[in-house]
Design a protein around this motif. Structure first.
Motif: not given
Length: 554
Positions: A432-439, A441-448, A450-456
């Motif tokens: 959940y947190a990975w997919d909803n990370n919206d910061v 440039g932090d190199g974390i999350g789907y936003d940076d 392009g990989i979903t949490g389940s895949r990551h």
């Protein structure tokens, strides 16, 4: 009487032969083959005598100061940030996070059988710099101080420093990632095992004490004894009892755990928290629902998670989301009735109830608990009002409660900086947190990425899921790891820091483990997120446990 594990004559005669050493099975004998063992020999003469007062009686104590328990400590930055966010300069950047202060009452300096009271001090899973709970000239009341009570009982008191979140190394990396804190605690235990014959007390009688993050650390120490999962990390740290092939020649299991409000099962703690505080609409009722969609999404995943644990409730039936709230009710009921049976009085409905949290006292209106003080029984509990009451004792954490970093909706951090690589300041550890990370440039999350949490989290190159396991006691209970046979766990009835389900699941799993002899669990009446508030009771339990263990030859 329990006998200390000392070298056997038969093994001593064959000390030059590795095969004989292994066959003898003594901790001290096997320790001779550890790569770092020679660098970790305890110097029994290197102490300072200090004088303290316990209950008005002067007690001389030997202080073995800042004993480094690893051969390869991580060099730290001299400037560190504390749990409160304040910066501080540390005096020992070489081994200040991987050492221990050992305090020995002079009366037991020659005692090879007394217990070792092993205190971990990492609040919030933050790094714990070396501390000295005992200072020259200090005074203790053994009814309120676990330190004074342990020393009065004739136990060796040990303050253990460990790495943890928020820690910065001299090279700018982040060395406090999971499982560093578990590895450090195990390394300290191995040091005590290695030097058992040279030190006061018995390394076979270690009682681990910790609160909050320390309670979580105590819990994983107590369930993962001798697990090979930690051996590569122990070898990297230069821990005692790791041979040239990376195998173990020493044990790191312990006898007993004394844990308060353990922050644990972090990979699923968000689900439990949201389920608990949305089932009766608690978040909305107290005006603390900044992420209602997230709360609902996380809470919806709790039933499947709980079912998957395959635990039983007190009646032997499956413990699931349908009856978990009733389990909490039963535990609160038992807590109140134990309090009344001990002479306490609980105000009637509508009356003012008082509380004390350390130096703080206050009152609140009892609108949720109906009791009969004459019969010392609970008549009824309104669970919706009870959870609302808990949520007024301290502000509810925003959803997700534990994996918040990188989500601007929360403006908080949680435990995210426990996870990831040493080059990452933090990593989200839940989908959940990975997919909803919206910061950005932090190199974390789907936003940076392009990989979903389940895949990551399914990628072999992602360390996080392994880290989540290495800090989760539920992953080790009932396995080949050695679980501590004796447990004392307390979780305050006013504690909102983690869901009550977390301590209930932990203790139900322990009760089902045939290696466990006793689980003394209770929601502590009218206590917040705190520990060591029941010193006489806890110390009496430790004394009883040591007696029971001795009778079993432990």
């Amino acid at each position: 009487m329990h006998q200390k594990n000392t070298p056997l004559k038969a093994c001593a005669a064959a000390a030059a032969m590795l095969l004989a050493l292994t066959a003898c099975g003594s901790d001290n004998d096997n320790a001779l083959v550890g790569v770092s063992d020679s660098a970790l020999a305890f110097d029994s003469t290197k102490y300072t005598t200090i004088n303290i007062t316990i209950d008005g009686v002067q007690v001389p104590v030997r202080w073995y100061k800042e004993v480094c328990y690893v051969a390869k400590p991580v060099a730290m930055s001299a400037t560190q940030t504390s749990l409160t966010g304040a910066s501080s300069t540390i005096a020992n950047p070489t081994c200040g996070y991987q050492s221990m202060n050992i305090f020995v009452p002079e009366s037991v300096a020659a005692n090879t059988d007394t217990a070792l009271y092993f205190a971990v001090n990492n609040s919030g899973w933050f790094a714990s710099y070396i501390k000295a709970s005992v200072a020259d000239g200090a005074s203790f009341n053994s009814t309120t101080s676990n330190v004074g009570a342990a020393l009065k009982a004739g136990y060796v008191y040990i303050d253990v420093a460990t790495r943890g979140r928020g820690l910065t190394a001299a090279d700018g990396s982040y060395p406090g990632k999971v499982p560093s804190q578990v590895v450090d605690a195990k390394a300290a235990i191995r040091y005590l095992r290695l030097n058992d014959a040279r030190m006061p007390g018995s390394a076979s009688r270690i009682v681990v004490n910790g609160t909050s993050g320390g309670g979580g650390l105590s819990s994983i120490i107590g369930t993962s004894g001798n697990s090979p999962d930690y051996l590569p990390y122990l070898a990297s740290a230069g821990a005692a009892g790791i041979d040239a092939n990376g195998g173990s020649t020493l044990r790191d299991d312990v006898l007993a755990i004394n844990a308060y409000c353990p922050i644990t099962d972090l990979g699923n703690a968000d689900l439990a928290y949201e389920w608990l505080y949305t089932t009766f609409g608690t978040r909305a009722a107290v005006g603390r629902n900044p992420n209602p969609a997230g709360s609902a999404q996380l809470a919806a995943k709790f039933p499947a998670y709980q079912q998957g644990l395959k635990l039983a409730n007190g009646s032997g039936a499956a413990l699931n989301s349908d009856n978990m709230m009733d389990q909490i009710r039963q535990e609160v009921t038992r807590s109140a009735e134990v309090y009344m049976a001990a002479g306490g009085t609980i105000p009637d409905l509508g009356e003012q109830m008082t509380y004390a949290s350390g130096p703080t006292t206050g009152t609140y209106t009892n609108d949720w608990l109906d009791v009969d003080n004459g019969t010392k029984k609970v008549v009824s509990i309104d669970m919706a009002k009870y959870l609302k009451f808990v949520a007024t004792q301290a502000t509810l954490k925003a959803a997700p409660a534990f994996d918040q970093t990188g989500m601007t909706i929360t403006a908080a951090s949680g435990e995210s900086n426990l996870f990831g690589t040493a080059s990452q300041k933090y990593s989200n550890f839940t989908e959940y947190a990975w997919d909803n990370n919206d910061v950005h440039g932090d190199g974390i999350g789907y936003d940076d990425t392009g990989i979903t949490g389940s895949r990551h989290f399914s990628l072999a190159t992602t360390p996080v899921m392994g880290q989540v396991k290495l800090i989760n006691p539920l992953a080790y209970i009932g396995t080949t790891a050695e679980t501590a046979p004796y447990w004392y766990v307390r979780h305050g009835t006013r504690d909102r820091d983690t869901a009550f389900t977390v301590s209930i699941n932990l203790t139900r799993a322990l009760q089902a483990d045939p290696k466990v002899q006793e689980v003394n669990y209770r929601l502590a009446w009218n206590q917040p997120h705190a520990g060591n508030y029941d010193v006489p009771e806890a110390m009496a339990w430790i004394a009883q446990t040591l007696k029971a263990a001795a009778a079993r030859g432990l």
